[in-house]
Design a protein around this motif. Structure first.
Motif, PDB file in Angstrom:
ATOM      1  N   VAL A 166       0.475  -1.111  -0.012  1.00 31.13           N
ATOM      2  CA  VAL A 166       0.298   0.149  -0.194  1.00 31.13           C
ATOM      3  C   VAL A 166       1.375   1.323  -0.154  1.00 31.13           C
ATOM      4  O   VAL A 166       0.952   2.463  -0.365  1.00 31.13           O
ATOM      5  N   SER A 167       1.835   1.630   0.230  1.00 27.96           N
ATOM      6  CA  SER A 167       2.578   2.664   0.819  1.00 27.96           C
ATOM      7  C   SER A 167       3.995   3.099  -0.262  1.00 27.96           C
ATOM      8  O   SER A 167       3.998   4.205  -1.061  1.00 27.96           O
ATOM      9  N   GLU A 168       4.005   1.877  -1.028  1.00 25.21           N
ATOM     10  CA  GLU A 168       4.569   1.924  -2.319  1.00 25.21           C
ATOM     11  C   GLU A 168       3.101   2.282  -3.027  1.00 25.21           C
ATOM     12  O   GLU A 168       4.297   2.911  -4.305  1.00 25.21           O
ATOM     13  N   ILE A 169       2.306   2.120  -3.197  1.00 29.90           N
ATOM     14  CA  ILE A 169       0.901   2.696  -3.834  1.00 29.90           C
ATOM     15  C   ILE A 169       1.002   3.808  -3.836  1.00 29.90           C
ATOM     16  O   ILE A 169       0.895   5.094  -4.804  1.00 29.90           O
ATOM     17  N   LEU A 170       1.242   4.518  -2.211  1.00 33.06           N
ATOM     18  CA  LEU A 170       0.440   5.518  -2.078  1.00 33.06           C
ATOM     19  C   LEU A 170       1.468   7.196  -1.786  1.00 33.06           C
ATOM     20  O   LEU A 170       1.329   7.901  -1.745  1.00 33.06           O
ATOM     21  N   PHE A 199      -7.645   1.127  -5.118  1.00 34.18           N
ATOM     22  CA  PHE A 199      -6.496   1.549  -5.635  1.00 34.18           C
ATOM     23  C   PHE A 199      -6.358   2.215  -6.946  1.00 34.18           C
ATOM     24  O   PHE A 199      -7.393   1.289  -8.432  1.00 34.18           O
ATOM     25  N   ASP A 200      -6.122   3.181  -7.692  1.00 30.83           N
ATOM     26  CA  ASP A 200      -5.599   3.757  -8.612  1.00 30.83           C
ATOM     27  C   ASP A 200      -4.367   3.801  -8.778  1.00 30.83           C
ATOM     28  O   ASP A 200      -3.848   5.146  -8.405  1.00 30.83           O
ATOM     29  N   ARG A 201      -3.862   2.554  -9.551  1.00 33.19           N
ATOM     30  CA  ARG A 201      -2.709   2.592  -9.507  1.00 33.19           C
ATOM     31  C   ARG A 201      -1.734   3.912 -10.207  1.00 33.19           C
ATOM     32  O   ARG A 201      -0.366   4.600  -9.718  1.00 33.19           O
ATOM     33  N   ARG A 244      -8.945   5.004  -4.979  1.00 32.56           N
ATOM     34  CA  ARG A 244      -9.973   5.171  -5.632  1.00 32.56           C
ATOM     35  C   ARG A 244     -11.179   6.725  -4.718  1.00 32.56           C
ATOM     36  O   ARG A 244     -10.971   6.463  -4.035  1.00 32.56           O
ATOM     37  N   PRO A 245     -11.370   8.024  -5.159  1.00 33.09           N
ATOM     38  CA  PRO A 245     -12.009   8.778  -4.973  1.00 33.09           C
ATOM     39  C   PRO A 245     -12.996   8.529  -4.030  1.00 33.09           C
ATOM     40  O   PRO A 245     -13.928   8.246  -2.840  1.00 33.09           O
ATOM     41  N   ALA A 285     -14.918   0.165 -13.764  1.00 34.89           N
ATOM     42  CA  ALA A 285     -15.841   0.521 -14.774  1.00 34.89           C
ATOM     43  C   ALA A 285     -15.763   2.165 -14.609  1.00 34.89           C
ATOM     44  O   ALA A 285     -15.700   2.327 -15.764  1.00 34.89           O
ATOM     45  N   HIS A 286     -14.699   2.527 -12.822  1.00 30.97           N
ATOM     46  CA  HIS A 286     -15.093   3.921 -13.541  1.00 30.97           C
ATOM     47  C   HIS A 286     -16.550   4.498 -13.911  1.00 30.97           C
ATOM     48  O   HIS A 286     -17.024   5.385 -14.363  1.00 30.97           O
TER      49      HIS A 286
END
Length: 185
Positions: A76-80, A116-118, A124-125, A165-166
């Protein structure tokens, strides 16, 4: 499914187990429950987890693979992390603030990837909004169930499918959560 309820107090611990992913988990007559369950006996390859509750152990059919569809706090920390520095406390802080759904498995937390939005290196908001509304850290297994349960307010689709699918909006999330809080799910 057996887990605690998602909104306002939790699912009844010890309620009957239904093992079909996508089913709504049963609620107690009072709508109250004890502390949120934790996984005490690992998982099997089919996504079954054993949850320890105030009234005994229950089997929960997880709608996702805890080994393949989730990541560790380090990941998670690597992504964020804006700097890319690994800081496991980042995932913990976001989980405790109800921004990020974390599932306690043994002595660690696993974080479902769908949140997550990588590309943007963010949660993702709409996922963060839903997690906050449901106070996901108080009932993570119930929140997971909510994400994977078809909902008539969005055309019998699952929130997770619309999210990835946004297509899921914050207004839809608010409507679904409000309906559930009023017992209209």
């Amino acid at each position: 499914m057996a887990s605690e309820s998602r909104i306002g107090g939790g699912r009844a611990a010890g309620a009957p187990v239904r093992e079909r992913p996508g089913d709504r988990a049963p609620r107690s007559a009072s709508g109250l429950a004890g502390p949120a369950p934790t996984v005490t006996v690992g998982t099997d390859p089919h996504g079954q987890v054993e949850l320890e509750t105030a009234t005994g152990n229950l089997t929960y059919a997880s709608p996702l693979s805890l080994s393949g569809d989730t990541i560790s706090s380090t990941e998670v920390s690597e992504i964020l992390s804006p700097s890319g520095n690994v800081n496991r406390a980042l995932a913990n802080a976001k989980r405790k603030a109800h921004q990020l759904l974390g599932l306690k498995v043994g002595n660690q937390y696993r974080y479902p990837l769908f949140q997550f939005d990588r590309e943007r290196k963010q949660i993702r908001p709409v996922a963060e909004h839903a997690n906050r509304l449901m106070e996901c850290d108080l009932d993570p297994w119930g929140t997971l169930d909510w994400w994977f349960t078809e909902n008539p307010l969005i055309g019998d689709q699952r929130p997770v499918d619309r999210l990835t699918a946004h297509m899921l909006t914050e207004a839809e999330v608010e409507l679904m959560v409000a309906a559930e809080q009023m017992g209209m799910d």
